[in-house]
Scaffold this motif. Structure first.
Motif, short mmCIF file in Angstrom:
data_model
loop_
_atom_site.label_atom_id
_atom_site.label_comp_id
_atom_site.label_asym_id
_atom_site.label_seq_id
_atom_site.Cartn_x
_atom_site.Cartn_y
_atom_site.Cartn_z
N PRO A 89 52.49 23.84 23.19
CA PRO A 89 53.69 23.16 23.72
C PRO A 89 53.43 22.36 25.01
O PRO A 89 54.16 21.44 25.32
N SER A 90 52.36 22.70 25.73
CA SER A 90 52.04 21.99 26.98
C SER A 90 51.29 20.69 26.72
O SER A 90 51.14 19.87 27.63
N PRO A 116 48.83 14.53 41.07
CA PRO A 116 50.12 15.24 41.03
C PRO A 116 50.56 15.54 39.59
O PRO A 116 51.08 16.63 39.31
N ALA A 117 50.31 14.60 38.67
CA ALA A 117 50.67 14.85 37.26
C ALA A 117 49.84 15.99 36.68
O ALA A 117 50.36 16.81 35.91
N GLY A 118 48.56 16.06 37.05
CA GLY A 118 47.70 17.14 36.57
C GLY A 118 48.12 18.48 37.12
O GLY A 118 48.15 19.48 36.39
N ALA A 119 48.47 18.51 38.41
CA ALA A 119 48.95 19.76 39.02
C ALA A 119 50.24 20.22 38.34
O ALA A 119 50.42 21.42 38.08
N ALA A 168 53.06 23.80 34.58
CA ALA A 168 53.91 23.98 33.41
C ALA A 168 53.22 24.80 32.32
O ALA A 168 53.88 25.56 31.60
N ALA A 169 51.91 24.66 32.20
CA ALA A 169 51.16 25.37 31.15
C ALA A 169 50.83 26.81 31.54
O ALA A 169 50.58 27.65 30.67
N THR A 170 50.82 27.12 32.83
CA THR A 170 50.41 28.44 33.28
C THR A 170 51.26 29.57 32.69
O THR A 170 50.69 30.60 32.27
N PRO A 171 52.58 29.46 32.59
CA PRO A 171 53.33 30.55 31.94
C PRO A 171 52.92 30.75 30.47
O PRO A 171 52.92 31.89 29.99
#
Length: 159
Positions: free
Chosen positions: A30-31, A97-100, A105-108
């Protein structure tokens, strides 16, 4: 079909890596990131702004493989590759900033996959597995494992 375990360490590691990698890829889908991309972005976040060489060493990758993996991340604006201000021959990698935001967002999703892995495999076994796998990446192990070329004059055809 279930096949018996192999005695080849390389084959066993590759099979296990593909199996677990597919599970993490599915969890991270989903990420929009694959598990390899997430791992690379997370390592960049951890290291700050590493050189290509530092990042390759941390990821146990060769420079060409790293460059290949970074291309889509740079193209999509998740990382920047810039000359090192102290050594123009070296390139530094940084999260944009987009990568961070993408990593955040993907970490959860990654955390849920990690928790599920530990629930199914067991926390103690998971910790042991990570410790053992880490040992395989240490320079002294890699040096000790290096297999010398045959000294009996054996030659192999060119690829």
């Amino acid at each position: 079909m279930t096949i018996p375990p192999t005695r080849c360490s390389y084959a066993a590691l590759r099979r296990a890596t593909r199996s677990v990698g597919q599970l993490y890829d599915d969890a991270l889908a989903p990420s929009g990131l694959r598990a390899t991309q997430y791992g690379l972005l997370a390592m960049i976040r951890r290291l700050g702004s590493p050189t290509m060489g530092e990042l390759a060493e941390a990821m146990v990758m060769d420079l060409s493989g790293l460059a290949h993996t970074l291309k889509p991340l740079a193209r999509d604006g998740h990382v920047s590759v810039v000359p090192d201000p102290r050594d123009r021959r070296a390139r530094r990698i940084a999260l944009t900033p987009a990568g961070a935001a993408r990593v955040a967002a993907a970490t959860p999703l990654w955390r849920a996959a990690q928790d599920r892995f530990e629930d199914v495999f067991g926390l103690e076994q998971s910790d042991l597995l990570r410790d053992l796998l880490h040992r395989l990446t240490l320079p002294e192990f890699r040096t000790a494992l290096a297999i010398p070329a045959p000294d009996d004059g054996t030659t192999f055809p060119a690829r």
